[in-house]
Design a protein around this motif. Sequence first.
Motif, PDB file in Angstrom:
ATOM      1  N   LEU A  61       0.812  -1.218   0.000  1.00 26.11           N
ATOM      2  CA  LEU A  61       0.000   0.000   0.000  1.00 26.11           C
ATOM      3  C   LEU A  61       0.845   1.268   0.000  1.00 26.11           C
ATOM      4  O   LEU A  61       0.299   2.374   0.026  1.00 26.11           O
ATOM      5  N   ASN A  62       2.168   1.141  -0.024  1.00 23.47           N
ATOM      6  CA  ASN A  62       3.016   2.311  -0.226  1.00 23.47           C
ATOM      7  C   ASN A  62       2.791   2.864  -1.631  1.00 23.47           C
ATOM      8  O   ASN A  62       2.352   2.143  -2.524  1.00 23.47           O
ATOM      9  N   PRO A  63       3.096   4.144  -1.875  1.00 22.02           N
ATOM     10  CA  PRO A  63       2.819   4.755  -3.188  1.00 22.02           C
ATOM     11  C   PRO A  63       3.439   4.009  -4.364  1.00 22.02           C
ATOM     12  O   PRO A  63       2.836   3.912  -5.436  1.00 22.02           O
ATOM     13  N   GLY A  64       4.648   3.473  -4.168  1.00 20.53           N
ATOM     14  CA  GLY A  64       5.303   2.735  -5.249  1.00 20.53           C
ATOM     15  C   GLY A  64       4.953   1.267  -5.274  1.00 20.53           C
ATOM     16  O   GLY A  64       5.473   0.514  -6.102  1.00 20.53           O
ATOM     17  N   GLY A  65       4.099   0.846  -4.352  1.00 20.63           N
ATOM     18  CA  GLY A  65       3.627  -0.531  -4.348  1.00 20.63           C
ATOM     19  C   GLY A  65       4.511  -1.506  -3.627  1.00 20.63           C
ATOM     20  O   GLY A  65       4.309  -2.718  -3.739  1.00 20.63           O
ATOM     21  N   SER A  66       5.499  -1.034  -2.863  1.00 20.74           N
ATOM     22  CA  SER A  66       6.370  -1.990  -2.169  1.00 20.74           C
ATOM     23  C   SER A  66       7.018  -1.371  -0.938  1.00 20.74           C
ATOM     24  O   SER A  66       7.052  -0.150  -0.758  1.00 20.74           O
ATOM     25  N   VAL A  67       7.580  -2.259  -0.117  1.00 16.90           N
ATOM     26  CA  VAL A  67       8.305  -1.861   1.082  1.00 16.90           C
ATOM     27  C   VAL A  67       9.539  -1.035   0.745  1.00 16.90           C
ATOM     28  O   VAL A  67      10.044  -0.269   1.581  1.00 16.90           O
ATOM     29  N   LYS A  68      10.045  -1.145  -0.478  1.00 21.19           N
ATOM     30  CA  LYS A  68      11.282  -0.472  -0.858  1.00 21.19           C
ATOM     31  C   LYS A  68      11.140   1.043  -0.940  1.00 21.19           C
ATOM     32  O   LYS A  68      12.144   1.761  -0.998  1.00 21.19           O
ATOM     33  N   ASP A  69       9.900   1.546  -0.945  1.00 22.91           N
ATOM     34  CA  ASP A  69       9.727   3.003  -0.909  1.00 22.91           C
ATOM     35  C   ASP A  69      10.396   3.596   0.325  1.00 22.91           C
ATOM     36  O   ASP A  69      10.949   4.698   0.278  1.00 22.91           O
ATOM     37  N   ARG A  70      10.314   2.875   1.448  1.00 24.56           N
ATOM     38  CA  ARG A  70      10.891   3.385   2.704  1.00 24.56           C
ATOM     39  C   ARG A  70      12.399   3.572   2.574  1.00 24.56           C
ATOM     40  O   ARG A  70      12.942   4.625   2.927  1.00 24.56           O
TER      41      ARG A  70
END
Length: 454
Positions: free
Chosen positions: A38-47
């Motif tokens: 549910l992050n804007p880029g669709g993955s945990v890697k946005d963090r």
Amino acid sequence: MAADDIEAFDSVLDAIGGTPLIRLARIAPRVYVKAEFLNPGGSVKDRAALAMVLDAERRGALGPGGLIVEGTSGNTGIGLAIVAAQRGYRLTVVVPDKTSREKTAILRAYGAEVVVTPGAVPREDPGHVRRAAARIAAERGGWLADQYDNPANPAAHRETTGPEIWRQTRGRITHFVAGIGTGGTVSGAGAYLKEASGGRVRVIGADPEHSVYSGGDGSPYLVESIGHYRHPDTREDLWPRSYHRDVVDHVEAVGDRESILTAQRLAREEGLLLGASAGTAVAAALKVAAGPDDLVVVVVPDSGRSYLSKYYDDDWLGPLGLPVGQPGEATVADVLGPLPPPAPGLPLTASVGEALTLADRHPGGTLWPVGPRASGPPSVAEVTGALDVGELRLLVRAGAARTADPIAGYVTGPLPAIGIGESRPAAAARLGTHPAAWIVVDGRVAGSVHKGQL
């Protein structure tokens, strides 16, 4: 400018993190997934992407309008693309050729330059993802994000993901499960949760069974964005510095089939469309959620929408020997019946005598897969040719081949792959005019089939 009374983020970057926990109400009520898709880029890697860029700005490593370069399986690149777009940077992303086409399309949609390089090469090869990214950054004067060794990667999860989980569970979490890729998520969030709980929380790493993290041989596996592949010609196998092994209490190995089937089950029973690495992590979580007081939180890193052409597509699954087809259809398994034990791979450096001796120990077929590893059953991704040991034996008896000869001169080109669960018509069509094909089970060569057997 937005009015003060409007509830809105100032930019998309403020929407990174703060993802909810979702209980697996039907599959495992004591297991909660951290919904990083549910992050804007669709993955945990946005963090990690945001944290690494902000850290580079603070240190002066990345100036206004600068170039960001990264080697990635896709998700970190997408996160960096969002940050780059919002903060005015250019971005070049190097991805291995096994990256899903959805991810490369998303990267280009954000305006990133995408460089595709072979994934199955030794670490020392100039085309290796990390080496290619480092070279491009040096040649163009760019900043290399280097998620594998960048301390801002695990720090992002220690500062955000871990505290969120602790707060959301009211400190009741007993097990934390995350897949190991760069190691940043499991290391950072795991360290925080251990510290907050006084060491009570157990940290579990989820890993493909052939990945070296869990003790595998490092050969290719089908799950993307997780694990650690090691080419047999790699001289020094360096693990990411983002992975802090002392944080992880146990690494759970999960097979490709179980990972993919778990991902499909989550979609069909829980309404969660996730990637196969999420399937790996949830499968591992299901194995540790044993006690009635357990509260297991598992990071599901990305959405299945980035893998519709792979883990949810019968045309991709079928040739790899993964479950496909309709009930009642005659499959390759039905036609061939039980297969003999699969032969190990033959390295191209083997001699004719070595090949024949090995064949005597593993009867059951005349065609042997040839590739870089002398272990089996070999991954179809590494098989480069076929050796007909029956024909080779005849040549030796006739004096046309010597036992000291290398097998390279007797190896034929690659054969098509037919999945054990494919329908008979689909398999016959793929065989086409080829005299034979490999039979594949879960991405591994399990035997061969000759024209006429189908």
